[in-house]
Write a protein that holds these residues in place. Structure first.
Motif, PDB file in Angstrom:
ATOM      1  N   PRO A 197      14.091   5.107  46.852  1.00 15.18           N
ATOM      2  CA  PRO A 197      14.996   6.793  46.630  1.00 15.18           C
ATOM      3  C   PRO A 197      15.449   7.339  44.878  1.00 15.18           C
ATOM      4  N   LYS A 198      16.214   6.073  44.340  1.00 12.93           N
ATOM      5  CA  LYS A 198      16.635   6.311  43.525  1.00 12.93           C
ATOM      6  C   LYS A 198      15.925   6.160  42.278  1.00 12.93           C
ATOM      7  N   LYS A 199      14.915   5.155  42.551  1.00 12.52           N
ATOM      8  CA  LYS A 199      13.821   5.132  41.817  1.00 12.52           C
ATOM      9  C   LYS A 199      12.785   6.768  41.211  1.00 12.52           C
ATOM     10  N   VAL A 200      12.302   6.937  42.538  1.00 13.22           N
ATOM     11  CA  VAL A 200      11.551   8.573  42.583  1.00 13.22           C
ATOM     12  C   VAL A 200      12.676   9.872  41.548  1.00 13.22           C
ATOM     13  N   LEU A 201      13.712   9.645  42.231  1.00 11.98           N
ATOM     14  CA  LEU A 201      14.345  10.777  41.425  1.00 11.98           C
ATOM     15  C   LEU A 201      14.825  10.090  39.750  1.00 11.98           C
ATOM     16  N   ALA A 202      15.163   9.236  39.505  1.00 11.20           N
ATOM     17  CA  ALA A 202      14.734   8.030  37.960  1.00 11.20           C
ATOM     18  C   ALA A 202      13.342   8.946  37.043  1.00 11.20           C
ATOM     19  N   GLY A 203      12.367   8.569  38.197  1.00  9.38           N
ATOM     20  CA  GLY A 203      11.186   8.960  37.863  1.00  9.38           C
ATOM     21  C   GLY A 203      10.794  10.378  36.966  1.00  9.38           C
ATOM     22  N   VAL A 204      11.414  10.964  37.476  1.00  8.28           N
ATOM     23  CA  VAL A 204      11.440  12.737  37.592  1.00  8.28           C
ATOM     24  C   VAL A 204      12.409  13.140  36.490  1.00  8.28           C
ATOM     25  N   ALA A 205      13.722  12.232  36.298  1.00  7.26           N
ATOM     26  CA  ALA A 205      14.366  12.262  35.098  1.00  7.26           C
ATOM     27  C   ALA A 205      14.097  11.741  34.065  1.00  7.26           C
ATOM     28  N   ASN A 206      12.827  10.903  33.808  1.00  3.32           N
ATOM     29  CA  ASN A 206      12.573  10.417  32.711  1.00  3.32           C
ATOM     30  C   ASN A 206      10.659  11.869  32.297  1.00  3.32           C
ATOM     31  N   ILE A 207      10.529  12.227  33.223  1.00  3.54           N
ATOM     32  CA  ILE A 207       9.524  13.044  32.669  1.00  3.54           C
ATOM     33  C   ILE A 207      10.132  14.073  31.525  1.00  3.54           C
ATOM     34  N   VAL A 208      11.369  14.632  32.823  1.00  5.04           N
ATOM     35  CA  VAL A 208      11.811  15.844  31.441  1.00  5.04           C
ATOM     36  C   VAL A 208      12.348  15.637  30.779  1.00  5.04           C
ATOM     37  N   ASP A 209      13.063  13.981  30.585  1.00  5.13           N
ATOM     38  CA  ASP A 209      13.672  14.054  29.369  1.00  5.13           C
ATOM     39  C   ASP A 209      12.570  13.548  28.104  1.00  5.13           C
ATOM     40  N   GLU A 210      11.322  13.110  28.990  1.00  6.35           N
ATOM     41  CA  GLU A 210      10.007  12.887  27.586  1.00  6.35           C
ATOM     42  C   GLU A 210       9.729  13.781  26.854  1.00  6.35           C
ATOM     43  N   HIS A 211       9.876  15.299  28.322  1.00  5.21           N
ATOM     44  CA  HIS A 211       9.570  16.913  27.636  1.00  5.21           C
ATOM     45  C   HIS A 211      10.266  17.320  26.243  1.00  5.21           C
ATOM     46  N   ASN A 212      11.699  16.954  27.010  1.00  2.78           N
ATOM     47  CA  ASN A 212      12.568  17.525  25.474  1.00  2.78           C
ATOM     48  C   ASN A 212      12.581  16.517  24.653  1.00  2.78           C
ATOM     49  N   ARG A 213      12.669  15.585  24.756  1.00  2.00           N
ATOM     50  CA  ARG A 213      12.339  14.961  23.312  1.00  2.00           C
ATOM     51  C   ARG A 213      11.480  15.608  22.136  1.00  2.00           C
ATOM     52  N   MET A 214      10.120  15.318  22.938  1.00  2.00           N
ATOM     53  CA  MET A 214       9.293  15.715  22.591  1.00  2.00           C
ATOM     54  C   MET A 214       8.966  17.081  21.943  1.00  2.00           C
ATOM     55  N   LEU A 215       9.700  17.868  22.113  1.00  2.00           N
ATOM     56  CA  LEU A 215       9.744  19.431  21.920  1.00  2.00           C
ATOM     57  C   LEU A 215       9.551  19.434  19.766  1.00  2.00           C
ATOM     58  N   GLY A 216       8.842  20.756  19.450  1.00  2.00           N
ATOM     59  CA  GLY A 216       7.984  20.228  18.544  1.00  2.00           C
ATOM     60  C   GLY A 216       7.477  19.311  17.408  1.00  2.00           C
ATOM     61  N   LYS A 217       6.910  18.474  18.805  1.00  2.00           N
ATOM     62  CA  LYS A 217       6.375  16.981  18.300  1.00  2.00           C
ATOM     63  C   LYS A 217       5.170  17.415  19.082  1.00  2.00           C
ATOM     64  N   GLY A 218       4.458  18.250  19.980  1.00  2.00           N
ATOM     65  CA  GLY A 218       3.415  18.324  20.523  1.00  2.00           C
ATOM     66  C   GLY A 218       3.499  18.821  21.474  1.00  2.00           C
ATOM     67  N   ILE A 219       5.372  19.275  22.175  1.00  2.00           N
ATOM     68  CA  ILE A 219       5.151  19.780  23.559  1.00  2.00           C
ATOM     69  C   ILE A 219       5.427  21.233  22.736  1.00  2.00           C
ATOM     70  N   ASP A 220       5.043  22.489  23.319  1.00  2.00           N
ATOM     71  CA  ASP A 220       5.774  23.580  23.109  1.00  2.00           C
ATOM     72  C   ASP A 220       6.810  24.833  24.030  1.00  2.00           C
ATOM     73  N   GLY A 221       7.338  25.531  23.905  1.00  2.00           N
ATOM     74  CA  GLY A 221       8.237  26.159  24.986  1.00  2.00           C
ATOM     75  C   GLY A 221       9.607  25.536  24.672  1.00  2.00           C
ATOM     76  N   GLY A 222       9.941  25.692  26.188  1.00  2.00           N
ATOM     77  CA  GLY A 222      11.807  25.194  25.873  1.00  2.00           C
ATOM     78  C   GLY A 222      12.279  24.068  26.545  1.00  2.00           C
TER      79      GLY A 222
END
Length: 449
Positions: free
Chosen positions: A49-74
Motif C-alpha cells: 500500500p505504501k508504494k501505491v501512495l508513493a506512486g501517486v505522489a510521484n505522478i503529482v510531483d512530476e506534473h508540478n516539476r514540468m509546469l511550463g516545460k510541456g505541462i499546461d495548467g496549475g
C-alpha cells in the motif's frame, strides 16, 4: 481434542507463507494462524500500500516539476480520500484470497492469538494444538517510547487508513518510514516536519547521498530538523504540542502539529506468545537462533522475519530466510543465509537506493567513483533537480563492493549493481554491457567512469 501437525506456522506474512507452502509441498501436515487479517505487514500495512501512495505522489510531483516545460495548467495535489479508496483495492480482498490459497492446498487455517503451553503445544483460542515443529514469523510492531503522551502517536498503518489528512504533520525519527511518508504527505499539501534525534538520517544509506536527499526534501517543503529528541506530547485545543530536547544545548524546543507519526523504530511482535512456556529464549529482543534459523533453546522451533535479529528487515530477505529455514526443517540443518548483497531503497522523490559497503567504511585500496547526475539527460528530462551516484570498487581486482544511487528509477538500477556484485562481474564487465538507450540503466556506463 488436541489437533496434531507436522508444522504449525504463526504469522501469515511473507515469511509465514513461504514456510507453509514449502512444508506443505514436502508432504507435511501444516497449519497456519494469525491474530490479525491474513496477509501480514508488507501486503496489508507496509510495502504494497505504501508504494501505491508513493506512486501517486510521484505522478503529482512530476506534473508540478514540468509546469511550463510541456505541462499546461496549475499545480496539482493528491486527492487523499480517493487515493485511500484506490489503495484499499489492493488490500481489502487480500486476506480472503490468502486464506483461500492455504485451504486450497490443504493447509489448515486458524484465527486468534497463539500462545505456548509447553515446548510442543500451542493454545489458539480454546483449541489445543501439538506440532513436531513450530514456526514463528510474527513480524514487528512500533517500539514503545515510554514518554508522556505516547498514546497520541499515529503509526504508519493508521496514517494509510485516514480518509483525510490534517494540515500540520510531524514525523518522529529520520528513517525509512518518516522520509517515505513525509514525501507522500508533502505532495498531499501538508505542512511536514521530520524531527531526528541525531545528526544524520537514513543511516543505512550513503551519508552524502542522504544529505542530498535532505536538500531535495527541503525543496519539496519538508523541514528536516536534526538534534531533536522527542520528550513528550500534549494534546491542545488546536492539536498537539511536541516538546523535544535539543542534543547540543540540552534546552527544550516546542513544535505544534495536528498529527505525529511514529517513525522511531520497530521491535519483534512476540509479547503475546508466552515464549517462556515454550522454552524459547531471546537475544537482543529477538528470538535467539542458530545459523540454521532454529531456536537455540527449543529445537522444535524455527523462526524468520522481523521477529529475529539477523538480516535487514526487508520482505525479500524474510522470504529468503523462510525458504532456507524450511529446507533445513525438511532436509536437516544444512543451509545458512548470505546477507552480503542485499539492495534496499527508500521510496522518496527521488528514490535513494544502496547495496554493499558505503564510502565511510572503504579503505585506501578502494576507488570511490562519485557522479553528480543532476544535469544528465535521465534527470533533466523530468526536471528532477537532484541526482547522484557513488560506486565503491576494489582496485586490486576491479570488483564492485558498493553502489549507491539518488536518481529516478534507482530502485530498479540498484538491482543491476546487486546482480553484478552477487555473481562477481567486474566494473569493466558491467560497463561493457550494451543497455537500452536512452535509459537510466544506460547511465551505469557513465557511473563507472
Amino acid at each position: 481434542m488436541t489437533e496434531k501437525y507436522d508444522a504449525f506456522v504463526i504469522g501469515t506474512g511473507a515469511a509465514g507463507t513461504t514456510f507453509a507452502y514449502k512444508l506443505n509441498a514436502a508432504g507435511w501436515k501444516v497449519a497456519i494462524a494469525d491474530c490479525r487479517e491474513y496477509g501480514g505487514t508488507c501486503a496489508l500495512r507496509g510495502c504494497i500500500p505504501k508504494k501505491v501512495l508513493a506512486g501517486v505522489a510521484n505522478i503529482v510531483d512530476e506534473h508540478n516539476r514540468m509546469l511550463g516545460k510541456g505541462i499546461d495548467g496549475g499545480k496539482i495535489a493528491i486527492d487523499w480520500s480517493s487515493l485511500i479508496d484506490y489503495k484499499r483495492t489492493f488490500t481489502e480482498d487480500h486476506p480472503g484470497k490468502r486464506e483461500k490459497g492455504y485451504r486450497d492446498v490443504g493447509i489448515d487455517t486458524y484465527h486468534g492469538i497463539v500462545r505456548f503451553a509447553d515446548e510442543s503445544t500451542l493454545i489458539v483460542g480454546e483449541k489445543k494444538i501439538t506440532a513436531k515443529y513450530i514456526v514463528i514469523t510474527t513480524g514487528s510492531k512500533p517500539r514503545k517510547l515510554n514518554i508522556p503522551g505516547e498514546e497520541y502517536l499515529v503509526t504508519s498503518e493508521e496514517f494509510m487508513e485516514r480518509k483525510e489528512l490534517p494540515k500540520r504533520i510531524i514525523f518522529a525519527g529520520g528513517g525509512y518510514i518518516s522520509f517515505e511518508f513525509a514525501h507522500i504527505a508533502a505532495r498531499a499539501g501538508c505542512d511536514v516536519k521530520i524531527l531526528q534525534r541525531g545528526d544524520s538520517v537514513l543511516k543505512e544509506f550513503d551519508s552524502e547521498l542522504a544529505d542530498m536527499l535532505v536538500k531535495a526534501s527541503e525543496d519539496a517543503g519538508i523541514h528536516v530538523i536534526k538534534g531533536k529528541e522527542l520528550k513528550n506530547i500534549e494534546k491542545t485545543p488546536d492539536g498537539f504540542k511536541v516538546t523535544t530536547c535539543c542534543k547540543d544545548s540540552g534546552e527544550d524546543e516546542v513544535f505544534f502539529a495536528d498529527m505525529i507519526i511514529h517513525g522511531l523504530g520497530r521491535v519483534p511482535a512476540i509479547e503475546e506468545l508466552q515464549l517462556d512456556k515454550g522454552n524459547v529464549i531471546l537475544d537482543k529482543g529477538g528470538i535467539a537462533l542458530n545459523e540454521y534459523f532454529q531456536s537455540v533453546s527449543n529445537p522444535r522451533v524455527y523462526a524468520a522475519g522481523d521477529c529475529i535479529r539477523p538480516g535487514p528487515p526487508l520482505t525479500p530477505v524474510v522470504s529468503m530466510q523462510a525458504d532456507i529455514a524450511a529446507s533445513n526443517m525438511i532436509e536437516g540443518n544444512k543451509y545458512t543465509a548470505d546477507y552480503s548483497v542485499i539492495p534496499s531503497t527508500v521510496f522518496t522523490i527521488p528514490p535513494l537506493a544502496g547495496v554493499g559497503i558505503t564510502e565511510n567504511v572503504s579503505s585506501n585500496k578502494h576507488k570511490v567513483l562519485f557522479n553528480d547526475m543532476s544535469q544528465w539527460y535521465s534527470s533533466r528530462r523530468t526536471n528532477l533537480g537532484y541526482a547522484a551516484s557513488k560506486v565503491v570498487i576494489d582496485e586490486s581486482n576491479d570488483t564492485i563492493l558498493g553502489a549507491h544511487l539518488l536518481a529516478p528509477n534507482a530502485e530498479e538500477v540498484i538491482n543491476l549493481f546487486a546482480m553484478a556484485m552477487r555473481y562477481g562481474l567486474t566494473a569493466t564487465q558491467l560497463s561493457s554491457m550494451v543497455f537500452a538507450y536512452p535509459s537510466i540503466a544506460y547511465d551505469i556506463n557513465y557511473m563507472l567512469k
